[in-house]
Design a protein around this motif. Structure first.
Motif, PDB file in Angstrom:
ATOM      1  N   HIS A  16       0.825  -1.204   0.000  1.00 17.54           N
ATOM      2  CA  HIS A  16       0.000   0.000   0.000  1.00 17.54           C
ATOM      3  C   HIS A  16       0.866   1.264   0.000  1.00 17.54           C
ATOM      4  O   HIS A  16       0.514   2.253  -0.623  1.00 17.54           O
ATOM      5  CB  HIS A  16      -0.930   0.018   1.206  1.00 17.54           C
ATOM      6  CG  HIS A  16      -1.846   1.201   1.242  1.00 17.54           C
ATOM      7  ND1 HIS A  16      -2.916   1.310   0.412  1.00 17.54           N
ATOM      8  CD2 HIS A  16      -1.830   2.316   1.997  1.00 17.54           C
ATOM      9  CE1 HIS A  16      -3.536   2.459   0.656  1.00 17.54           C
ATOM     10  NE2 HIS A  16      -2.885   3.090   1.617  1.00 17.54           N
ATOM     11  N   LEU A  17       2.005   1.205   0.694  1.00 11.11           N
ATOM     12  CA  LEU A  17       2.915   2.352   0.690  1.00 11.11           C
ATOM     13  C   LEU A  17       3.545   2.556  -0.678  1.00 11.11           C
ATOM     14  O   LEU A  17       3.831   3.676  -1.073  1.00 11.11           O
ATOM     15  CB  LEU A  17       3.996   2.179   1.755  1.00 11.11           C
ATOM     16  CG  LEU A  17       3.516   2.334   3.191  1.00 11.11           C
ATOM     17  CD1 LEU A  17       4.635   1.970   4.148  1.00 11.11           C
ATOM     18  CD2 LEU A  17       3.013   3.732   3.456  1.00 11.11           C
ATOM     19  N   PRO A  20      -0.984   2.751  -3.579  1.00 14.84           N
ATOM     20  CA  PRO A  20      -2.229   2.642  -2.805  1.00 14.84           C
ATOM     21  C   PRO A  20      -3.215   1.637  -3.416  1.00 14.84           C
ATOM     22  O   PRO A  20      -3.316   1.520  -4.636  1.00 14.84           O
ATOM     23  CB  PRO A  20      -2.792   4.063  -2.841  1.00 14.84           C
ATOM     24  CG  PRO A  20      -1.594   4.922  -3.017  1.00 14.84           C
ATOM     25  CD  PRO A  20      -0.671   4.133  -3.898  1.00 14.84           C
ATOM     26  N   ARG A  28      -5.006   6.876  -0.184  1.00 10.50           N
ATOM     27  CA  ARG A  28      -3.765   7.629  -0.058  1.00 10.50           C
ATOM     28  C   ARG A  28      -2.718   6.796   0.665  1.00 10.50           C
ATOM     29  O   ARG A  28      -3.054   5.922   1.458  1.00 10.50           O
ATOM     30  CB  ARG A  28      -4.014   8.920   0.719  1.00 10.50           C
ATOM     31  CG  ARG A  28      -4.812   9.912  -0.095  1.00 10.50           C
ATOM     32  CD  ARG A  28      -5.048  11.168   0.704  1.00 10.50           C
ATOM     33  NE  ARG A  28      -6.516  11.239   0.827  1.00 10.50           N
ATOM     34  CZ  ARG A  28      -7.147  11.623   1.909  1.00 10.50           C
ATOM     35  NH1 ARG A  28      -6.494  11.981   2.972  1.00 10.50           N
ATOM     36  NH2 ARG A  28      -8.463  11.650   1.922  1.00 10.50           N
ATOM     37  N   ARG A  29      -1.453   7.083   0.413  1.00  7.99           N
ATOM     38  CA  ARG A  29      -0.373   6.332   1.061  1.00  7.99           C
ATOM     39  C   ARG A  29      -0.400   6.485   2.573  1.00  7.99           C
ATOM     40  O   ARG A  29      -0.045   5.561   3.295  1.00  7.99           O
ATOM     41  CB  ARG A  29       0.974   6.786   0.513  1.00  7.99           C
ATOM     42  CG  ARG A  29       1.237   6.274  -0.851  1.00  7.99           C
ATOM     43  CD  ARG A  29       2.667   6.539  -1.258  1.00  7.99           C
ATOM     44  NE  ARG A  29       2.929   5.867  -2.511  1.00  7.99           N
ATOM     45  CZ  ARG A  29       2.937   6.477  -3.686  1.00  7.99           C
ATOM     46  NH1 ARG A  29       2.722   7.768  -3.754  1.00  7.99           N
ATOM     47  NH2 ARG A  29       3.170   5.794  -4.791  1.00  7.99           N
ATOM     48  N   ARG A  30      -0.820   7.649   3.057  1.00  2.39           N
ATOM     49  CA  ARG A  30      -0.806   7.867   4.502  1.00  2.39           C
ATOM     50  C   ARG A  30      -1.922   7.101   5.226  1.00  2.39           C
ATOM     51  O   ARG A  30      -2.015   7.155   6.450  1.00  2.39           O
ATOM     52  CB  ARG A  30      -0.880   9.350   4.812  1.00  2.39           C
ATOM     53  CG  ARG A  30      -2.173   9.994   4.402  1.00  2.39           C
ATOM     54  CD  ARG A  30      -2.178  11.455   4.786  1.00  2.39           C
ATOM     55  NE  ARG A  30      -3.478  12.016   4.504  1.00  2.39           N
ATOM     56  CZ  ARG A  30      -3.672  13.197   3.961  1.00  2.39           C
ATOM     57  NH1 ARG A  30      -2.643  13.933   3.653  1.00  2.39           N
ATOM     58  NH2 ARG A  30      -4.882  13.639   3.733  1.00  2.39           N
ATOM     59  N   ASP A  31      -2.768   6.386   4.503  1.00  2.77           N
ATOM     60  CA  ASP A  31      -3.833   5.589   5.118  1.00  2.77           C
ATOM     61  C   ASP A  31      -3.365   4.196   5.531  1.00  2.77           C
ATOM     62  O   ASP A  31      -4.173   3.352   5.906  1.00  2.77           O
ATOM     63  CB  ASP A  31      -5.017   5.455   4.153  1.00  2.77           C
ATOM     64  CG  ASP A  31      -5.737   6.773   3.941  1.00  2.77           C
ATOM     65  OD1 ASP A  31      -5.647   7.640   4.813  1.00  2.77           O
ATOM     66  OD2 ASP A  31      -6.387   6.929   2.888  1.00  2.77           O
ATOM     67  N   ALA A  32      -2.051   3.940   5.495  1.00  2.00           N
ATOM     68  CA  ALA A  32      -1.531   2.612   5.847  1.00  2.00           C
ATOM     69  C   ALA A  32      -1.831   2.265   7.309  1.00  2.00           C
ATOM     70  O   ALA A  32      -1.944   1.094   7.650  1.00  2.00           O
ATOM     71  CB  ALA A  32      -0.036   2.539   5.580  1.00  2.00           C
ATOM     72  N   TRP A  33      -1.998   3.247   8.174  1.00  2.00           N
ATOM     73  CA  TRP A  33      -2.292   2.969   9.578  1.00  2.00           C
ATOM     74  C   TRP A  33      -3.648   2.282   9.728  1.00  2.00           C
ATOM     75  O   TRP A  33      -3.855   1.526  10.680  1.00  2.00           O
ATOM     76  CB  TRP A  33      -2.245   4.246  10.409  1.00  2.00           C
ATOM     77  CG  TRP A  33      -3.340   5.217  10.088  1.00  2.00           C
ATOM     78  CD1 TRP A  33      -3.300   6.199   9.163  1.00  2.00           C
ATOM     79  CD2 TRP A  33      -4.639   5.261  10.682  1.00  2.00           C
ATOM     80  NE1 TRP A  33      -4.494   6.867   9.128  1.00  2.00           N
ATOM     81  CE2 TRP A  33      -5.344   6.316  10.051  1.00  2.00           C
ATOM     82  CE3 TRP A  33      -5.279   4.530  11.663  1.00  2.00           C
ATOM     83  CZ2 TRP A  33      -6.641   6.626  10.397  1.00  2.00           C
ATOM     84  CZ3 TRP A  33      -6.584   4.855  11.999  1.00  2.00           C
ATOM     85  CH2 TRP A  33      -7.244   5.889  11.376  1.00  2.00           C
ATOM     86  N   LYS A  34      -4.550   2.511   8.787  1.00  2.00           N
ATOM     87  CA  LYS A  34      -5.866   1.862   8.861  1.00  2.00           C
ATOM     88  C   LYS A  34      -5.723   0.359   8.675  1.00  2.00           C
ATOM     89  O   LYS A  34      -6.463  -0.425   9.283  1.00  2.00           O
ATOM     90  CB  LYS A  34      -6.798   2.430   7.798  1.00  2.00           C
ATOM     91  CG  LYS A  34      -7.168   3.877   8.051  1.00  2.00           C
ATOM     92  CD  LYS A  34      -8.044   4.416   6.947  1.00  2.00           C
ATOM     93  CE  LYS A  34      -8.333   5.889   7.132  1.00  2.00           C
ATOM     94  NZ  LYS A  34      -9.106   6.443   6.018  1.00  2.00           N
TER      95      LYS A  34
END
Length: 52
Positions: A16-17, A20, A28-34
């Motif tokens: 995903h990083l 996406p 978005r790439r910053r949504d990896a925490w989900k």
């Protein structure tokens, strides 16, 4: 089972990083925490449902 889920989610987060996935909420790439939150919930469910 829990180790397999952990490995699968780590691979998914790395992919995903790089690119996406494009699912709703993961555009978005910053949504990896989900994805990490999904891992935590799925591991908790696996532990609760595990027999004996």
């Amino acid at each position: 089972m829990v180790k397999l889920l952990g490995l699968l989610v780590v691979i998914t987060m790395v992919l995903h990083l790089i690119k996406p996935i494009g699912l709703p909420g993961l555009r978005r790439r910053r949504d990896a925490w989900k994805i990490a939150m999904i891992l935590i919930v799925s591991m908790m469910v696996a532990v609760v449902v595990r027999p004996g």
